[in-house]
Design a protein around this motif. Structure first.
Motif, PDB file in Angstrom:
ATOM      1  N   ALA A   1       6.873  -8.599   0.494  1.00 30.16           N
ATOM      2  CA  ALA A   1       5.602  -8.895   1.170  1.00 30.16           C
ATOM      3  C   ALA A   1       4.772  -7.616   1.313  1.00 30.16           C
ATOM      4  O   ALA A   1       3.556  -7.626   1.113  1.00 30.16           O
ATOM      5  CB  ALA A   1       5.872  -9.521   2.532  1.00 30.16           C
ATOM      6  N   SER A   2       5.444  -6.511   1.645  1.00 33.38           N
ATOM      7  CA  SER A   2       4.757  -5.219   1.781  1.00 33.38           C
ATOM      8  C   SER A   2       4.104  -4.804   0.469  1.00 33.38           C
ATOM      9  O   SER A   2       2.950  -4.405   0.435  1.00 33.38           O
ATOM     10  CB  SER A   2       5.761  -4.121   2.151  1.00 33.38           C
ATOM     11  N   VAL A   3       4.893  -4.908  -0.605  1.00 31.31           N
ATOM     12  CA  VAL A   3       4.384  -4.478  -1.908  1.00 31.31           C
ATOM     13  C   VAL A   3       3.202  -5.357  -2.316  1.00 31.31           C
ATOM     14  O   VAL A   3       2.164  -4.861  -2.759  1.00 31.31           O
ATOM     15  CB  VAL A   3       5.498  -4.499  -2.983  1.00 31.31           C
ATOM     16  N   ARG A   4       3.343  -6.673  -2.124  1.00 34.21           N
ATOM     17  CA  ARG A   4       2.276  -7.596  -2.528  1.00 34.21           C
ATOM     18  C   ARG A   4       0.990  -7.347  -1.716  1.00 34.21           C
ATOM     19  O   ARG A   4      -0.110  -7.308  -2.264  1.00 34.21           O
ATOM     20  CB  ARG A   4       2.745  -9.048  -2.377  1.00 34.21           C
ATOM     21  N   LEU A   5       1.157  -7.176  -0.411  1.00 38.37           N
ATOM     22  CA  LEU A   5      -0.005  -6.960   0.459  1.00 38.37           C
ATOM     23  C   LEU A   5      -0.722  -5.653   0.086  1.00 38.37           C
ATOM     24  O   LEU A   5      -1.947  -5.592   0.040  1.00 38.37           O
ATOM     25  CB  LEU A   5       0.459  -6.897   1.924  1.00 38.37           C
TER      26      LEU A   5
ATOM     27  N   MET B   1      -0.692  -4.210  -2.795  1.00 37.70           N
ATOM     28  CA  MET B   1      -1.320  -4.441  -4.091  1.00 37.70           C
ATOM     29  C   MET B   1      -2.681  -5.112  -3.927  1.00 37.70           C
ATOM     30  O   MET B   1      -3.662  -4.719  -4.544  1.00 37.70           O
ATOM     31  CB  MET B   1      -0.390  -5.381  -4.855  1.00 37.70           C
ATOM     32  N   ASP B   2      -2.724  -6.136  -3.043  1.00 33.81           N
ATOM     33  CA  ASP B   2      -3.947  -6.904  -2.822  1.00 33.81           C
ATOM     34  C   ASP B   2      -5.024  -6.104  -2.113  1.00 33.81           C
ATOM     35  O   ASP B   2      -6.182  -6.123  -2.479  1.00 33.81           O
ATOM     36  CB  ASP B   2      -3.640  -8.106  -1.913  1.00 33.81           C
ATOM     37  N   ARG B   3      -4.614  -5.444  -1.014  1.00 29.23           N
ATOM     38  CA  ARG B   3      -5.611  -4.860  -0.117  1.00 29.23           C
ATOM     39  C   ARG B   3      -5.846  -3.383  -0.336  1.00 29.23           C
ATOM     40  O   ARG B   3      -6.943  -2.891  -0.126  1.00 29.23           O
ATOM     41  CB  ARG B   3      -5.158  -5.027   1.336  1.00 29.23           C
ATOM     42  N   ARG B   4      -4.774  -2.640  -0.653  1.00 29.16           N
ATOM     43  CA  ARG B   4      -4.893  -1.191  -0.742  1.00 29.16           C
ATOM     44  C   ARG B   4      -4.210  -0.669  -1.995  1.00 29.16           C
ATOM     45  O   ARG B   4      -3.286   0.142  -1.914  1.00 29.16           O
ATOM     46  CB  ARG B   4      -4.276  -0.543   0.514  1.00 29.16           C
ATOM     47  N   PRO B   5      -4.689  -1.115  -3.170  1.00 31.48           N
ATOM     48  CA  PRO B   5      -4.051  -0.638  -4.402  1.00 31.48           C
ATOM     49  C   PRO B   5      -4.091   0.888  -4.511  1.00 31.48           C
ATOM     50  O   PRO B   5      -3.256   1.479  -5.193  1.00 31.48           O
ATOM     51  CB  PRO B   5      -4.862  -1.305  -5.516  1.00 31.48           C
ATOM     52  N   ASP B   6      -5.024   1.516  -3.801  1.00 36.92           N
ATOM     53  CA  ASP B   6      -5.100   2.987  -3.826  1.00 36.92           C
ATOM     54  C   ASP B   6      -3.827   3.634  -3.273  1.00 36.92           C
ATOM     55  O   ASP B   6      -3.482   4.755  -3.637  1.00 36.92           O
ATOM     56  CB  ASP B   6      -6.325   3.464  -3.030  1.00 36.92           C
ATOM     57  N   LEU B   7      -3.124   2.911  -2.360  1.00 35.43           N
ATOM     58  CA  LEU B   7      -1.909   3.483  -1.767  1.00 35.43           C
ATOM     59  C   LEU B   7      -0.730   3.475  -2.734  1.00 35.43           C
ATOM     60  O   LEU B   7       0.208   4.249  -2.579  1.00 35.43           O
ATOM     61  CB  LEU B   7      -1.507   2.693  -0.508  1.00 35.43           C
ATOM     62  N   LEU B   8      -0.786   2.591  -3.736  1.00 38.13           N
ATOM     63  CA  LEU B   8       0.392   2.406  -4.599  1.00 38.13           C
ATOM     64  C   LEU B   8       0.721   3.644  -5.421  1.00 38.13           C
ATOM     65  O   LEU B   8       1.888   3.893  -5.726  1.00 38.13           O
ATOM     66  CB  LEU B   8       0.191   1.210  -5.536  1.00 38.13           C
TER      67      LEU B   8
END
Ligand code: 9D3
Length: 425
Positions: free
Chosen positions: A210-214, A216-223
């Motif tokens: 859920a963390s990874v998906r969220l 990805m959706d909202r803050r791809p810059d953090l990935l």
């Protein structure tokens, strides 16, 4: 013990935030101390003036340097080890990483500006400038409170043990998973079954996903900075389409616009294979109808796959495993269709301007949505022929450098295209 000293024209603004909850408890336990210093007390004129009109004109007032610098010097004299921070919209952005770093200090001096800013010369008397984000505040005070709060939470003993572990889950660089409490059903919305299961391993997996998906959706810059496993990274990239690359040695143009066959080069094979492996390309086709050149290509690959090179450099072997040699583009299409069960969409790349181009961003979006395979076609020599262009589904925009010189090697262009289409931002 961390000693905070706040330099502010409005010490009363800090009373309530520091007088409650975690910050109050941290002070009561002697884990932090907070001293408020008013630069007005360091003025020498009768009216205790702290601001003045800006030189050169303009809106509002500027904080005078003398009271602020006198206050800073007085604090430094008492506390020589303290790190002095000016809160300012021009500062480096304060992050969890900055907070972790500041929490190691013995003394922190937070200097708050008011009005339209502080006299530039004050900046020579501080160690650094910090901003809390790209928005305008009326002064540095709320920013100083943000810093105090975020730093204090990281001091051992301030939070209970369970809570500090929870903070660690934020420092993995991902957004937090969704939380639920009683009741089990609220206005028809049920708590996810897995959270009621008592199966701690399943719960851990669900939360992680859920963390990874969220994120990805909202803050791809953090990935880009997050600690993800290779599988998570592949999933997080969100790219469903298998991507193949073909390096065409025929048909391509030569300098004079004649259709020719170019030579296979050792370096192109190695470098595109390594870039391809790095960016998750499914297969790299070297296309030439010339049997002697196919033999050369095979020799290069075999050396690294089975020969001496396979022992010497195993990572090179892994990259070269992507390479497939074919006579023609049609053979490539057949091969991909056999592997994926459907024909690939053809994307041509070209340094030549003009035509109806697809941007890198649009193609990247398409790769996220479509599950059909894609074949990126790279030309050698003086570029792909019209015949290839007319067969393609998309023509990718040319790579713009930053000068009018535009002569990238095909292997450099390939790496740039891979990064723009598939890179983690
Ligand atoms: C007129 C141009 N303004 C700069 C964008 C001047 C100005 C506006 C607001 C100068 C200082 C301020 C007060 N803000 C802070 O002192 C401040 C701040 C902020 O406004 N945003 C984010 N972080 C910070 S830290 C200090």
């Amino acid at each position: 013990m961390l000693n905070f000293t706040v330099v502010t024209l409005f010490p009363q603004m800090f009373e309530s935030p520091l007088g409650h909850s975690i910050l109050k408890k941290a002070q009561d336990k002697g884990l932090i101390s907070i001293r408020l210093v008013d630069p007005r007390d360091f003025t020498t004129d009768r009216h205790h003036v702290t601001d003045d009109y800006p030189y050169g004109g303009g809106q509002g007032m500027v904080m005078k340097p003398e009271p602020l610098v006198s206050a800073i010097e007085d604090i430094r004299a008492q506390n020589p080890a303290a790190r002095v921070v000016l809160l300012s919209p021009q500062g480096a952005v304060f992050t969890q990483e900055t907070a972790t770093e500041l929490a190691q200090e013995e003394g922190l001096v937070l200097v708050c500006g008011r009005y339209e800013g502080v006299d530039e010369r004050v900046k020579l008397f501080v160690d650094e400038e910090l901003s809390v984000g790209d928005f305008t505040l009326s002064g540095g005070e709320p920013a100083a409170m943000v810093v105090i709060d975020a730093v204090t939470r990281l001091i051992p003993g301030v939070l209970g043990n369970e809570k500090s572990a929870a903070d660690e889950s934020f420092s993995n660089g991902l957004l937090e998973y969704p939380q639920y409490t009683r009741p089990e059903e609220f206005r028809g919305m049920k708590v996810p079954e897995v959270l009621l299961s008592g199966d701690h391993e399943r719960i851990r997996q669900w939360r992680r996903e859920a963390s990874v998906r969220l994120t990805m959706d909202r803050r791809p810059d953090l990935l880009a900075k997050a600690k993800l496993t290779l599988e998570e990274r592949a999933k997080a990239s969100g790219i469903k389409a298998p991507i193949y690359v073909a390096l065409l040695h025929h048909p391509v143009y030569d300098k004079n616009g004649q259709v020719v066959t170019t030579a296979v080069t050792n370096m192109d094979i190695h470098d595109i294979a390594r870039s391809g492996r790095t960016y998750g390309i499914h297969g790299f086709y070297v296309v030439t109808p010339v049997k002697a050149l196919q033999k050369l290509a095979r020799k290069i690959i075999d050396h690294w796959e089975q020969g001496y090179g396979s022992q010497y450099n195993v990572t090179r072997k892994e990259a070269l495993a992507l390479v497939r040699i074919k006579d023609t583009l049609d053979d490539v299409l057949i091969d991909i269709e056999q592997e994926c069960g459907e024909k690939p969409l053809l994307v041509v790349t070209s340094a030549r301007p003009g035509g109806n181009r697809t941007s890198f961003a649009d193609l990247r979006d398409m790769l996220l949505k479509v599950s059909q395979p894609f074949l990126l076609i790279l030309g050698t020599g003086w570029g792909l022929t019209e015949a290839i262009f007319s067969r393609s589904d998309y023509t990718l925009e040319a790579i713009e450098g930053s000068t009018d010189y535009n002569h990238l090697s095909v292997r450099s262009a390939a790496a740039i295209v891979f990064d723009r289409l598939l890179g983690g931002q």
